[in-house]
Design a protein around this motif. Structure first.
Motif, PDB file in Angstrom:
ATOM      1  N   ILE A  91       0.836  -1.207   0.000  1.00 39.05           N
ATOM      2  CA  ILE A  91       0.000   0.000   0.000  1.00 39.05           C
ATOM      3  C   ILE A  91       0.867   1.252   0.000  1.00 39.05           C
ATOM      4  N   MET A  92       1.915   1.266   0.804  1.00 42.43           N
ATOM      5  CA  MET A  92       2.786   2.440   0.827  1.00 42.43           C
ATOM      6  C   MET A  92       3.539   2.596  -0.491  1.00 42.43           C
ATOM      7  N   ASN A  93       3.891   1.488  -1.127  1.00 37.93           N
ATOM      8  CA  ASN A  93       4.483   1.574  -2.466  1.00 37.93           C
ATOM      9  C   ASN A  93       3.512   2.216  -3.446  1.00 37.93           C
ATOM     10  N   ALA A  94       2.257   1.826  -3.359  1.00 42.25           N
ATOM     11  CA  ALA A  94       1.241   2.371  -4.258  1.00 42.25           C
ATOM     12  C   ALA A  94       1.036   3.865  -4.023  1.00 42.25           C
ATOM     13  N   ILE A  95       1.033   4.286  -2.763  1.00 40.15           N
ATOM     14  CA  ILE A  95       0.876   5.710  -2.459  1.00 40.15           C
ATOM     15  C   ILE A  95       2.068   6.505  -2.994  1.00 40.15           C
ATOM     16  N   SER A  96       3.283   5.997  -2.794  1.00 37.72           N
ATOM     17  CA  SER A  96       4.468   6.725  -3.249  1.00 37.72           C
ATOM     18  C   SER A  96       4.526   6.812  -4.769  1.00 37.72           C
ATOM     19  N   ARG A  97       3.944   5.819  -5.469  1.00 40.40           N
ATOM     20  CA  ARG A  97       3.895   5.878  -6.936  1.00 40.40           C
ATOM     21  C   ARG A  97       2.791   6.802  -7.430  1.00 40.40           C
ATOM     22  N   MET A 237      -6.287  13.251  -0.924  1.00 44.43           N
ATOM     23  CA  MET A 237      -7.032  12.334  -0.063  1.00 44.43           C
ATOM     24  C   MET A 237      -7.861  11.358  -0.907  1.00 44.43           C
ATOM     25  N   LYS A 238      -8.497  11.856  -1.969  1.00 41.58           N
ATOM     26  CA  LYS A 238      -9.274  10.970  -2.839  1.00 41.58           C
ATOM     27  C   LYS A 238      -8.387   9.917  -3.493  1.00 41.58           C
ATOM     28  N   GLN A 239      -7.165  10.311  -3.877  1.00 43.38           N
ATOM     29  CA  GLN A 239      -6.225   9.347  -4.463  1.00 43.38           C
ATOM     30  C   GLN A 239      -5.915   8.216  -3.485  1.00 43.38           C
ATOM     31  N   VAL A 240      -5.635   8.582  -2.238  1.00 38.22           N
ATOM     32  CA  VAL A 240      -5.242   7.574  -1.239  1.00 38.22           C
ATOM     33  C   VAL A 240      -6.435   6.697  -0.870  1.00 38.22           C
ATOM     34  N   LEU A 241      -7.610   7.285  -0.711  1.00 38.57           N
ATOM     35  CA  LEU A 241      -8.795   6.485  -0.396  1.00 38.57           C
ATOM     36  C   LEU A 241      -9.115   5.516  -1.524  1.00 38.57           C
ATOM     37  N   ALA A 242      -8.854   5.921  -2.761  1.00 41.86           N
ATOM     38  CA  ALA A 242      -9.082   5.018  -3.900  1.00 41.86           C
ATOM     39  C   ALA A 242      -8.129   3.830  -3.850  1.00 41.86           C
ATOM     40  N   ILE A 243      -6.875   4.078  -3.478  1.00 42.56           N
ATOM     41  CA  ILE A 243      -5.909   2.988  -3.329  1.00 42.56           C
ATOM     42  C   ILE A 243      -6.377   2.009  -2.261  1.00 42.56           C
ATOM     43  N   VAL A 356       6.561   1.697  11.922  1.00 40.15           N
ATOM     44  CA  VAL A 356       6.146   2.527  10.790  1.00 40.15           C
ATOM     45  C   VAL A 356       6.786   2.035   9.500  1.00 40.15           C
ATOM     46  N   GLU A 357       5.983   1.909   8.461  1.00 44.65           N
ATOM     47  CA  GLU A 357       6.464   1.611   7.109  1.00 44.65           C
ATOM     48  C   GLU A 357       6.728   2.951   6.430  1.00 44.65           C
ATOM     49  N   LEU A 358       8.004   3.269   6.172  1.00 44.91           N
ATOM     50  CA  LEU A 358       8.406   4.595   5.712  1.00 44.91           C
ATOM     51  C   LEU A 358       8.787   4.582   4.239  1.00 44.91           C
ATOM     52  N   THR A 383      -7.227  24.469  26.716  1.00 42.51           N
ATOM     53  CA  THR A 383      -7.786  25.079  25.505  1.00 42.51           C
ATOM     54  C   THR A 383      -8.373  24.047  24.550  1.00 42.51           C
ATOM     55  N   ILE A 384      -7.939  22.794  24.629  1.00 43.80           N
ATOM     56  CA  ILE A 384      -8.404  21.760  23.695  1.00 43.80           C
ATOM     57  C   ILE A 384      -8.658  20.445  24.422  1.00 43.80           C
ATOM     58  N   ASP A 385      -9.615  19.688  23.910  1.00 45.69           N
ATOM     59  CA  ASP A 385      -9.819  18.299  24.311  1.00 45.69           C
ATOM     60  C   ASP A 385      -9.280  17.396  23.204  1.00 45.69           C
ATOM     61  N   VAL A 386      -8.597  16.330  23.585  1.00 50.56           N
ATOM     62  CA  VAL A 386      -8.133  15.334  22.622  1.00 50.56           C
ATOM     63  C   VAL A 386      -9.241  14.301  22.439  1.00 50.56           C
ATOM     64  N   LEU A 387      -9.741  14.185  21.220  1.00 49.59           N
ATOM     65  CA  LEU A 387     -10.844  13.259  20.928  1.00 49.59           C
ATOM     66  C   LEU A 387     -10.362  11.911  20.416  1.00 49.59           C
ATOM     67  N   HIS A 388      -9.312  11.919  19.594  1.00 52.41           N
ATOM     68  CA  HIS A 388      -8.809  10.688  18.984  1.00 52.41           C
ATOM     69  C   HIS A 388      -7.280  10.720  18.993  1.00 52.41           C
ATOM     70  N   VAL A 389      -6.674   9.663  19.502  1.00 56.68           N
ATOM     71  CA  VAL A 389      -5.219   9.497  19.469  1.00 56.68           C
ATOM     72  C   VAL A 389      -4.880   8.524  18.352  1.00 56.68           C
ATOM     73  N   LEU A 390      -3.951   8.910  17.482  1.00 56.98           N
ATOM     74  CA  LEU A 390      -3.628   8.147  16.282  1.00 56.98           C
ATOM     75  C   LEU A 390      -2.153   7.768  16.287  1.00 56.98           C
ATOM     76  N   LYS A 391      -1.864   6.524  15.919  1.00 64.96           N
ATOM     77  CA  LYS A 391      -0.487   6.031  15.854  1.00 64.96           C
ATOM     78  C   LYS A 391      -0.134   5.757  14.390  1.00 64.96           C
ATOM     79  N   PRO A 392       0.954   6.338  13.866  1.00 63.11           N
ATOM     80  CA  PRO A 392       1.284   6.125  12.456  1.00 63.11           C
ATOM     81  C   PRO A 392       1.709   4.693  12.174  1.00 63.11           C
ATOM     82  N   ILE A 393       1.226   4.164  11.057  1.00 64.20           N
ATOM     83  CA  ILE A 393       1.674   2.848  10.601  1.00 64.20           C
ATOM     84  C   ILE A 393       2.322   2.940   9.221  1.00 64.20           C
ATOM     85  N   GLY A 394       2.068   4.025   8.500  1.00 63.71           N
ATOM     86  CA  GLY A 394       2.688   4.249   7.200  1.00 63.71           C
ATOM     87  C   GLY A 394       2.928   5.728   6.993  1.00 63.71           C
ATOM     88  N   VAL A 395       4.141   6.099   6.574  1.00 63.55           N
ATOM     89  CA  VAL A 395       4.510   7.496   6.359  1.00 63.55           C
ATOM     90  C   VAL A 395       5.135   7.618   4.980  1.00 63.55           C
TER      91      VAL A 395
END
Length: 408
Positions: A91-97, A237-243, A356-358, A383-395
């Motif tokens: 998937i990360m190969n596809a995004i980078s291409r 974003m549309k490109q990545v969601l399509a992948i 992380v897959e880099l 000043t802010i509430d944290v609603l969702h904590v996200l951990k990267p798996i692909g960069v």
């Protein structure tokens, strides 16, 4: 209150002397109502990154900066991250291409967009036909490309739910850069496309009166560049969601290099945020950490401290090491670096340890050069509430050693 006041500047987090000095210069130049430094602050050009300056009837092209409308779009998908991780390398190969990364890149797919018929292109026609035609062609060519520096496309797992999130980070590309340079030229009496000597790091901000012809033109051009940045992030974003074969379930989209007309202290103001996220009560925002750290979705609180912050918060973790410190001095003739504090091996080990897959990126974007995001979030907990904590798996980022002319 979680902030300190230093020389009239409200400072969240640990003060950086260089950024505080820049902020004090901003506070003393023009009709300034308030000057703030978010907890991720560090030195920038003219106005520090993580800096917020609130003006009475003025706007600062140097404060907004060269990457007009830089920001983030984040999407929660209906996919589970565990399913995506089974083929994360592919998937990360596809995004980078598929996605175009790098300075000066053009999109191989011609993108037609209603933005190119926007009436605010009249600003550039008023400057001159050559300027209009050159910037319109550049904008058409680069819509949907990401650029270099710290700009990215990332995949995230939300540990609390297992859901897959996608986020991107970039702005108005070369079109925004030339718009900023052009108006800084005009303010100095030079031609729009003339050679600019460049800003000095600690110079006072360039200010335009909002009711002047040049101020009105810049404000319209800045807003057009902001809409262009939104359109580019939507396209990528549309490109990545399509992948991924995914549909968006929730979207968060915001600028963090921009100027807004807002009501503060009972009157209309112009709030210039450079590397700062709007955080009005109920407003959602994405705040990114390094590639070896969490990112978060936040929501602005209705508190006295958030009002004191003019509804502003951090945009990221904030650098603690410059690109040259991290990666070394670049010799562009030999395309080799020397003297960097972070080795590629150190970076590779740190990223792998975090799972992380880099694709792409140099040591100047490694986890070692940024603060821990939780530290800066803690400084803004009122000043802010944290609603969702996200951990990267692909960069995915531009490759290492790309020349980056953008100053923000």
């Amino acid at each position: 209150m979680a902030y300190a006041t230093i020389g009239g500047v409200r400072v969240w987090g640990t003060p950086d002397d260089g950024a505080v000095s820049q902020a004090r210069t901003c506070a003393e130049t023009g009709r300034v109502m308030r000057t703030l430094l978010m907890a991720d602050h560090h030195k920038g050009y003219s106005q520090p990154i993580g800096g917020v300056v609130v003006y009475d009837g003025q706007i600062s092209p140097s404060g907004v900066g060269y990457d007009i409308g830089c920001g983030n779009k984040a999407v929660r998908t209906g996919l589970m991250a565990v399913d995506v991780k089974r083929d994360i390398a592919g998937i990360m190969n596809a995004i980078s291409r598929r996605v175009s990364f790098g300075v000066g890149r053009v999109n191989e797919e011609r993108v037609d967009h209603e933005l190119f018929d926007d009436p605010d292109w009249a600003v550039y026609r008023a400057v001159g036909k050559q300027e209009h035609d050159k910037l319109l062609a550049l904008a058409r060519d680069q819509l949907g490309t990401v650029g270099s520096g710290n700009h990215f496309v990332d995949l995230f797992e939300e540990p609390a739910t297992g859901r897959l999130w996608v986020a991107n980070h970039f702005g108005s590309r070369g079109f925004g850069h030339k718009t900023a340079s052009g108006f800084l030229n005009l303010a100095a009496g030079r031609g729009f496309l003339g050679h600019a000597p460049g800003e000095k790091m600690d110079q006072p901000p360039v200010l335009l009166e909002m009711d002047s012809e040049l101020g009105v033109m810049y404000y319209r051009a800045m807003r057009l560049a902001g809409r262009y940045a939104y359109a580019g992030r939507d396209y990528v974003m549309k490109q990545v969601l399509a992948i991924l074969g995914a549909e968006p379930e929730m979207e968060v989209h915001n600028h963090h290099n921009y100027a807004w007309k807002e009501q503060h202290g009972g009157k209309e103001t112009v709030v210039v945020r450079k590397g700062a996220t709007p955080s009005a009560p109920g407003q959602l925002g994405f705040i990114g950490g390094s590639m070896g750290d969490i990112s978060v979705i936040v929501r602005g609180k209705d508190t006295a401290e958030n009002r004191d912050a003019c509804y502003s918060t951090v945009h990221g973790a904030g650098r603690i090491m410059s690109r040259t410190q991290a990666a070394g001095k670049m010799n562009w003739r030999t395309r080799s670096r020397s003297g960097g504090q972070i080795t590629p091996e150190q970076m590779k080990h740190a990223v792998a340890a975090y799972g992380v897959e880099l694709r792409g990126a140099g040591t100047d974007e490694s986890p070692f050069v940024y603060r821990k995001l939780q530290d800066v979030l803690d400084a803004h907990s009122e000043t802010i509430d944290v609603l969702h904590v996200l951990k990267p798996i692909g960069v995915c980022m531009a490759g290492a050693d790309e020349f980056d002319p953008y100053k923000d």
